[in-house]
Design a protein around this motif. Structure first.
Motif, PDB file in Angstrom:
ATOM      1  N   ASP A 124     -40.069 -15.948  22.355  1.00  0.00           N
ATOM      2  CA  ASP A 124     -38.924 -15.207  22.872  1.00  0.00           C
ATOM      3  C   ASP A 124     -37.667 -15.728  22.204  1.00  0.00           C
ATOM      4  OD1 ASP A 124     -37.386 -13.497  24.342  1.00  0.00           O
ATOM      5  OD2 ASP A 124     -37.874 -14.364  26.289  1.00  0.00           O
ATOM      6  N   LEU A 125     -36.552 -15.044  22.443  1.00  0.00           N
ATOM      7  CA  LEU A 125     -35.248 -15.537  22.045  1.00  0.00           C
ATOM      8  C   LEU A 125     -34.591 -16.149  23.267  1.00  0.00           C
ATOM      9  CD1 LEU A 125     -33.553 -12.896  19.712  1.00  0.00           C
ATOM     10  CD2 LEU A 125     -34.350 -15.173  19.127  1.00  0.00           C
ATOM     11  N   VAL A 126     -34.207 -17.407  23.175  1.00  0.00           N
ATOM     12  CA  VAL A 126     -33.571 -18.063  24.309  1.00  0.00           C
ATOM     13  C   VAL A 126     -32.140 -18.427  23.936  1.00  0.00           C
ATOM     14  CG1 VAL A 126     -35.734 -18.962  25.198  1.00  0.00           C
ATOM     15  CG2 VAL A 126     -34.410 -20.344  23.607  1.00  0.00           C
ATOM     16  N   SER A 127     -31.290 -18.409  24.931  1.00  0.00           N
ATOM     17  CA  SER A 127     -29.894 -18.815  24.754  1.00  0.00           C
ATOM     18  C   SER A 127     -29.796 -20.287  25.079  1.00  0.00           C
ATOM     19  CB  SER A 127     -28.990 -17.990  25.676  1.00  0.00           C
ATOM     20  OG  SER A 127     -27.636 -18.337  25.508  1.00  0.00           O
ATOM     21  N   VAL A 128     -29.494 -21.113  24.076  1.00  0.00           N
ATOM     22  CA  VAL A 128     -29.505 -22.555  24.255  1.00  0.00           C
ATOM     23  C   VAL A 128     -28.494 -23.193  23.316  1.00  0.00           C
ATOM     24  CG1 VAL A 128     -31.366 -22.875  22.571  1.00  0.00           C
ATOM     25  CG2 VAL A 128     -31.010 -24.600  24.328  1.00  0.00           C
ATOM     26  N   ALA A 129     -27.829 -24.254  23.816  1.00  0.00           N
ATOM     27  CA  ALA A 129     -26.887 -25.038  23.005  1.00  0.00           C
ATOM     28  C   ALA A 129     -25.831 -24.178  22.334  1.00  0.00           C
ATOM     29  CB  ALA A 129     -27.651 -25.859  21.955  1.00  0.00           C
ATOM     30  N   GLY A 130     -25.356 -23.160  23.026  1.00  0.00           N
ATOM     31  CA  GLY A 130     -24.295 -22.326  22.503  1.00  0.00           C
ATOM     32  C   GLY A 130     -24.744 -21.301  21.483  1.00  0.00           C
ATOM     33  N   GLY A 131     -26.037 -21.083  21.345  1.00  0.00           N
ATOM     34  CA  GLY A 131     -26.531 -20.105  20.390  1.00  0.00           C
ATOM     35  C   GLY A 131     -27.864 -19.541  20.841  1.00  0.00           C
ATOM     36  N   TRP A 132     -28.590 -18.944  19.891  1.00  0.00           N
ATOM     37  CA  TRP A 132     -29.900 -18.372  20.189  1.00  0.00           C
ATOM     38  C   TRP A 132     -30.953 -19.012  19.295  1.00  0.00           C
ATOM     39  CZ3 TRP A 132     -25.601 -15.085  20.203  1.00  0.00           C
ATOM     40  CH2 TRP A 132     -25.358 -14.417  21.409  1.00  0.00           C
ATOM     41  N   GLN A 133     -32.184 -19.117  19.809  1.00  0.00           N
ATOM     42  CA  GLN A 133     -33.268 -19.739  19.062  1.00  0.00           C
ATOM     43  C   GLN A 133     -34.595 -19.128  19.489  1.00  0.00           C
ATOM     44  OE1 GLN A 133     -34.020 -23.977  19.862  1.00  0.00           O
ATOM     45  NE2 GLN A 133     -34.255 -24.320  17.670  1.00  0.00           N
ATOM     46  N   HIS A 134     -35.516 -18.994  18.526  1.00  0.00           N
ATOM     47  CA  HIS A 134     -36.879 -18.576  18.845  1.00  0.00           C
ATOM     48  C   HIS A 134     -37.619 -19.744  19.478  1.00  0.00           C
ATOM     49  CE1 HIS A 134     -37.336 -14.579  17.092  1.00  0.00           C
ATOM     50  NE2 HIS A 134     -36.589 -14.975  16.067  1.00  0.00           N
ATOM     51  N   ARG A 135     -38.261 -19.500  20.616  1.00  0.00           N
ATOM     52  CA  ARG A 135     -39.084 -20.522  21.245  1.00  0.00           C
ATOM     53  C   ARG A 135     -40.339 -19.885  21.819  1.00  0.00           C
ATOM     54  NH1 ARG A 135     -35.668 -25.391  24.053  1.00  0.00           N
ATOM     55  NH2 ARG A 135     -34.356 -25.851  22.260  1.00  0.00           N
ATOM     56  N   THR A 136     -41.445 -20.621  21.705  1.00  0.00           N
ATOM     57  CA  THR A 136     -42.676 -20.112  22.286  1.00  0.00           C
ATOM     58  C   THR A 136     -42.585 -20.157  23.803  1.00  0.00           C
ATOM     59  OG1 THR A 136     -43.635 -22.321  22.079  1.00  0.00           O
ATOM     60  CG2 THR A 136     -44.117 -20.751  20.324  1.00  0.00           C
ATOM     61  N   LYS A 137     -43.310 -19.277  24.443  1.00  0.00           N
ATOM     62  CA  LYS A 137     -43.255 -19.190  25.896  1.00  0.00           C
ATOM     63  C   LYS A 137     -44.062 -20.310  26.541  1.00  0.00           C
ATOM     64  CE  LYS A 137     -42.364 -14.253  25.770  1.00  0.00           C
ATOM     65  NZ  LYS A 137     -42.838 -12.878  26.063  1.00  0.00           N
ATOM     66  N   LYS A 138     -43.648 -20.664  27.755  1.00  0.00           N
ATOM     67  CA  LYS A 138     -44.197 -21.832  28.447  1.00  0.00           C
ATOM     68  C   LYS A 138     -45.717 -21.775  28.569  1.00  0.00           C
ATOM     69  CE  LYS A 138     -40.103 -22.453  31.381  1.00  0.00           C
ATOM     70  NZ  LYS A 138     -39.630 -22.486  32.780  1.00  0.00           N
ATOM     71  N   ARG A 139     -46.260 -20.597  28.833  1.00  0.00           N
ATOM     72  CA  ARG A 139     -47.691 -20.525  29.124  1.00  0.00           C
ATOM     73  C   ARG A 139     -48.565 -20.812  27.906  1.00  0.00           C
ATOM     74  NH1 ARG A 139     -50.281 -15.430  28.538  1.00  0.00           N
ATOM     75  NH2 ARG A 139     -48.967 -13.802  27.612  1.00  0.00           N
ATOM     76  N   PHE A 140     -47.948 -20.876  26.721  1.00  0.00           N
ATOM     77  CA  PHE A 140     -48.722 -21.181  25.521  1.00  0.00           C
ATOM     78  C   PHE A 140     -48.597 -22.650  25.113  1.00  0.00           C
ATOM     79  CE2 PHE A 140     -47.826 -16.618  25.182  1.00  0.00           C
ATOM     80  CZ  PHE A 140     -49.113 -16.132  25.040  1.00  0.00           C
ATOM     81  N   ALA A 141     -47.901 -23.458  25.918  1.00  0.00           N
ATOM     82  CA  ALA A 141     -47.665 -24.853  25.564  1.00  0.00           C
ATOM     83  C   ALA A 141     -48.980 -25.624  25.412  1.00  0.00           C
ATOM     84  CB  ALA A 141     -46.775 -25.525  26.603  1.00  0.00           C
ATOM     85  N   VAL A 142     -49.921 -25.414  26.339  1.00  0.00           N
ATOM     86  CA  VAL A 142     -51.191 -26.146  26.275  1.00  0.00           C
ATOM     87  C   VAL A 142     -51.966 -25.745  25.031  1.00  0.00           C
ATOM     88  CG1 VAL A 142     -53.395 -26.533  27.419  1.00  0.00           C
ATOM     89  CG2 VAL A 142     -51.293 -26.442  28.773  1.00  0.00           C
TER      90      VAL A 142
END
Length: 233
Positions: free
Chosen positions: A74-92
């Motif tokens: 997903d695209l998340v709003s973090v540290a004053g900008g946007w970044q691609h991050r994988t979703k929590k359920r795929f962490a394992v």
């Protein structure tokens, strides 16, 4: 260099010749490509360079997120900008396949985590002031390690005698813990007033921000704390 400059000058930002739907789709693609290629959160000013003047980045981001709804990132709003991050359920799944999110992450001891959290709440704060909160001296090694990880940096000199260095958190701290700004930290005084937080709970590690399980596509470490900041006092 001249050829590169000429290419940039020919870059069509407004796309006025395209129908509105095609123009919007092209802007979406440009913005997502810039974010995907960056190892750090990308700010609004940077993204504004590749879209038209009348483009609403907030609406654009909403459409991109909508398209990513069924994707594992997903695209998340973090540290004053946007970044691609994988979703929590795929962490394992990510940890199982690659080990990412375990030993390769910027591991902190409990003591370092508590010091970092305290700096987040009370910055700018000196090493001596940190010691007063914890009731014991905070080592230069702890401060130096947090600096090498890029989570803290030297702040302004304190008005206290000797003008010791203060410490502040960095954008890397916000990014690592999934905060857009420091305002996302729980309000310390309100938590105390509500009886949900106390110094004892802080020292016991009961108010630790945990990793969300979201993995950025890449991460690039910030510069270390300059040597002088570690040798304060």
């Amino acid at each position: 260099m001249a050829r590169s400059t000429q290419t940039e000058e020919l870059f069509d930002v407004e796309l006025a010749d395209l129908p509105p739907d095609m123009r919007w789709r092209e802007w979406m693609g440009r913005v997502e490509a810039v974010i995907f290629a960056s190892p750090k959160p990308v700010g609004r000013e940077t993204l504004a360079r590749v879209v038209g003047r009348d483009c609403s980045l907030d609406l654009l981001m909403a459409d991109i997120r909508d398209e990513l709804r069924g994707r594992p990132y997903d695209l998340v709003s973090v540290a004053g900008g946007w970044q691609h991050r994988t979703k929590k359920r795929f962490a394992v799944a990510i940890r199982t396949a690659t080990g990412l999110g375990t030993s390769d992450r910027k591991a902190l001891s409990q003591a370092e985590s508590l010091v970092l959290l305290c700096i987040g709440y009370f910055q700018p704060i000196t090493r001596a002031e940190l010691g007063a909160v914890f009731g014991k001296e905070i080592s230069r090694d702890t401060i130096g390690h947090l600096g090498k990880l890029g989570f803290i940096a030297a702040g302004p000199r304190s008005p206290l005698p000797g003008a010791p260095y203060t410490y502040v958190t960095t954008p890397a701290f916000l990014s690592e813990f999934g905060f857009e700004t420091l305002r996302d930290l729980p309000d310390f005084e309100k938590l105390e007033d509500a009886g949900l937080l106390s110094k004892d709970r802080l020292l016991a590690g009961e108010l630790m921000p945990s990793f969300s399980g979201e993995e950025p596509v890449e991460r690039e470490p910030d510069d270390d704390l300059r040597e002088a900041s570690v040798d304060e006092d």
